[in-house]
Design an enzyme around this catalytic site. Structure first.
Site, PDB file in Angstrom:
ATOM      1  N   GLY A 121      -4.541  -6.109   5.651  1.00 53.99           N
ATOM      2  CA  GLY A 121      -5.641  -5.227   6.024  1.00 53.99           C
ATOM      3  C   GLY A 121      -6.633  -5.774   7.028  1.00 53.99           C
ATOM      4  O   GLY A 121      -7.148  -5.032   7.870  1.00 53.99           O
TER       5      GLY A 121
ATOM      6  N   ARG B  14     -12.684  -8.501  -2.572  1.00 55.72           N
ATOM      7  CA  ARG B  14     -12.121  -8.374  -1.224  1.00 55.72           C
ATOM      8  C   ARG B  14     -11.706  -6.907  -0.984  1.00 55.72           C
ATOM      9  O   ARG B  14     -11.089  -6.278  -1.830  1.00 55.72           O
ATOM     10  CB  ARG B  14     -10.920  -9.304  -1.092  1.00 55.72           C
ATOM     11  CG  ARG B  14     -10.172  -9.197   0.243  1.00 55.72           C
ATOM     12  CD  ARG B  14      -9.022  -8.244   0.159  1.00 55.72           C
ATOM     13  NE  ARG B  14      -8.258  -8.168   1.399  1.00 55.72           N
ATOM     14  CZ  ARG B  14      -7.337  -7.241   1.644  1.00 55.72           C
ATOM     15  NH1 ARG B  14      -7.073  -6.323   0.753  1.00 55.72           N
ATOM     16  NH2 ARG B  14      -6.693  -7.231   2.787  1.00 55.72           N
ATOM     17  N   VAL B  15     -12.066  -6.402   0.160  1.00 54.59           N
ATOM     18  CA  VAL B  15     -11.677  -5.031   0.521  1.00 54.59           C
ATOM     19  C   VAL B  15     -10.918  -5.090   1.837  1.00 54.59           C
ATOM     20  O   VAL B  15     -11.353  -5.760   2.778  1.00 54.59           O
ATOM     21  CB  VAL B  15     -12.923  -4.126   0.651  1.00 54.59           C
ATOM     22  CG1 VAL B  15     -12.548  -2.771   1.228  1.00 54.59           C
ATOM     23  CG2 VAL B  15     -13.597  -3.952  -0.703  1.00 54.59           C
ATOM     24  N   GLY B  16      -9.787  -4.411   1.896  1.00 56.55           N
ATOM     25  CA  GLY B  16      -8.985  -4.399   3.115  1.00 56.55           C
ATOM     26  C   GLY B  16      -9.230  -3.152   3.938  1.00 56.55           C
ATOM     27  O   GLY B  16     -10.314  -2.555   3.905  1.00 56.55           O
ATOM     28  N   ASP B  17      -8.203  -2.732   4.659  1.00 57.19           N
ATOM     29  CA  ASP B  17      -8.334  -1.595   5.570  1.00 57.19           C
ATOM     30  C   ASP B  17      -8.221  -0.241   4.876  1.00 57.19           C
ATOM     31  O   ASP B  17      -8.730   0.761   5.378  1.00 57.19           O
ATOM     32  CB  ASP B  17      -7.238  -1.679   6.642  1.00 57.19           C
ATOM     33  CG  ASP B  17      -5.841  -1.655   6.026  1.00 57.19           C
ATOM     34  OD1 ASP B  17      -5.631  -2.320   4.986  1.00 57.19           O
ATOM     35  OD2 ASP B  17      -4.955  -0.960   6.566  1.00 57.19           O
TER      36      ASP B  17
ATOM     37  N   THR C  85       0.831  -1.198   0.000  1.00 56.20           N
ATOM     38  CA  THR C  85       0.000   0.000   0.000  1.00 56.20           C
ATOM     39  C   THR C  85       0.872   1.258   0.000  1.00 56.20           C
ATOM     40  O   THR C  85       2.023   1.197   0.410  1.00 56.20           O
ATOM     41  CB  THR C  85      -0.849  -0.052   1.290  1.00 56.20           C
ATOM     42  OG1 THR C  85      -1.567  -1.264   1.267  1.00 56.20           O
ATOM     43  CG2 THR C  85      -1.775   1.108   1.440  1.00 56.20           C
TER      44      THR C  85
ATOM     45  N   THR D 214      -0.363   0.394   6.505  1.00 57.37           N
ATOM     46  CA  THR D 214      -0.031  -0.545   5.433  1.00 57.37           C
ATOM     47  C   THR D 214       0.188  -1.916   6.035  1.00 57.37           C
ATOM     48  O   THR D 214       0.730  -2.026   7.135  1.00 57.37           O
ATOM     49  CB  THR D 214       1.236  -0.110   4.680  1.00 57.37           C
ATOM     50  OG1 THR D 214       1.737  -1.237   3.944  1.00 57.37           O
ATOM     51  CG2 THR D 214       2.339   0.387   5.609  1.00 57.37           C
TER      52      THR D 214
HETATM   53  N1  GLY Z   1      -3.430  -2.849   3.586  1.00 56.95           N
HETATM   54  C1  GLY Z   1      -3.861  -3.131   2.296  1.00 56.95           C
HETATM   55  C2  GLY Z   1      -4.816  -4.208   2.204  1.00 56.95           C
HETATM   56  O1  GLY Z   1      -4.866  -5.100   3.053  1.00 56.95           O
HETATM   57  O2  GLY Z   1      -5.544  -4.237   1.252  1.00 56.95           O
END
Ligand code: GLY
Length: 332
Positions: free
Chosen positions: A255, A230-233, A202, A252
């Site tokens: 996530g 999929r969606v992270g943080d 990230t 980073t």
């Molecule tokens: N930190 C980035 C993700 O997990 O998508």
């Protein structure tokens, strides 16, 4: 008031031959953000510009150079926030957007907080942003990473099928343990493949401007081998980024663990309760390690221009610039 900017290029393991190039990219992004602050621009403009520079640089997993999902699509997430107004904008699982952070900025300027996938693209078009081509985002490096993960999955599936084949037949074979011997031999011939490659990557920026206003921005192509959708943080406020009147944070790493802990908000709270920027970064990543065994790092700046950054992975390229410096300092 004291200005400051910090940027990062993603926590993970950076191969020796890429160490210089990823630090140089961070330095450039910090310098561009700094110029905006110096010219009296806002922290929000500075972090957007810095993140944009990193998105345009193919050496990072964001914008151009984003990692591929398992189906070969390129789905990106980004978010940014302004501290004193608590304005937030974020986009998730967006495709064909050259600079997701700028789309997030458009969301921030709208009544929305987070737009996803097709709806976010529709919003981009409505606001006059043009779409790019898939090829504009794809890099050879990420294509090779994706091929390697696909191969690993293929070998593992083959391995599983062969073992099934070896163990299913004849009761007599089972009786004498023949099937198990065959299975063992097969497993030895075809060792399980680990999905390799840079796992995270990230990018992000945090800044404080001459008015003491704080802002944070984070942008990513997501983790390696991610499921489509999929969606992270990174686009989740309080998880992958946060800014209030005390501090701005960009995270980073893996996530899901940052989401579980609302880590960016926790880091801001550490500062609100009196921790220095450095101590807040350390405490947050210590919590990530102990509570979830998560991997990653974060950058932070407080309203007085004190900076902090830390990570528990092998590397996290960063650069920062504060008022007493001639040029950005980089490291990893
Ligand atoms: N930190 C980035 C993700 O997990 O998508």
């Amino acid at each position: 008031m004291t200005m400051a900017i910090v940027v990062h290029g993603g926590a993970g393991t950076i191969p020796a031959e890429r160490e210089e190039i990823v630090q140089a990219g961070c330095k450039e992004a910090a310098a561009i953000g700094w110029r905006i602050l110096k010219d009296g621009g806002s922290a929000l403009d500075a972090v957007e510009a810095a993140a944009q520079v990193l998105e345009d640089n193919p050496n990072y997993n964001a914008g151009t150079g984003s990692g591929l999902a398992t189906d070969g699509s390129i789905q990106m997430d980004a978010g940014l926030m302004e501290g004193h107004t608590l304005r937030v904008g974020a986009v998730a699982a967006v495709e064909l957007i050259k600079n997701p952070i700028s789309l997030a900025r458009l969301v921030l300027e709208s009544p929305h907080v987070l737009l996803v996938a097709k709806g976010a693209l529709q919003f981009a078009l409505e606001r006059g942003m043009s779409l790019c081509r898939y090829e504009d985002l794809l890099t050879e490096r990420q294509y090779k990473n994706w091929c390697a993960t696909q191969n690993a999955h293929l070998v593992n599936e083959l391995r599983y099928s062969l073992c099934e084949l070896a163990t299913c037949p004849k009761r007599a074979d089972k009786q004498y343990g023949i099937a198990e011997v065959v299975q063992e031999q097969l497993l030895a011939i075809y060792p399980a493949q680990e999905v390799q490659g840079e796992k995270h990557g990230t990018v992000g920026a945090v800044a404080v401007d001459t008015l003491g206003t704080l802002a944070a921005a984070t942008s990513t192509g997501g983790i390696v081998d991610k499921h489509p959708g999929r969606v992270g943080d990174s686009p989740l406020v309080g998880c992958g980024f946060y800014a209030d009147e005390n501090a701005a944070i960009s995270c980073t790493g893996h996530g899901e663990d940052f989401v579980r802990l609302l880590l960016a908000k926790r880091a801001a709270d550490f500062v609100a309760y009196g921790a220095t920027a450095h101590a807040a970064a350390e405490s947050s990543i210590a919590m990530l390690s102990t509570r979830t065994s998560g991997e990653g790092g974060l950058i932070i700046v407080d309203r007085l221009g004190n900076v902090g950054f830390t990570w528990n992975t092998a590397h996290m390229p960063y650069a920062y610039m504060t008022q007493d410096m001639q040029e950005p300092i980089t490291g990893l």
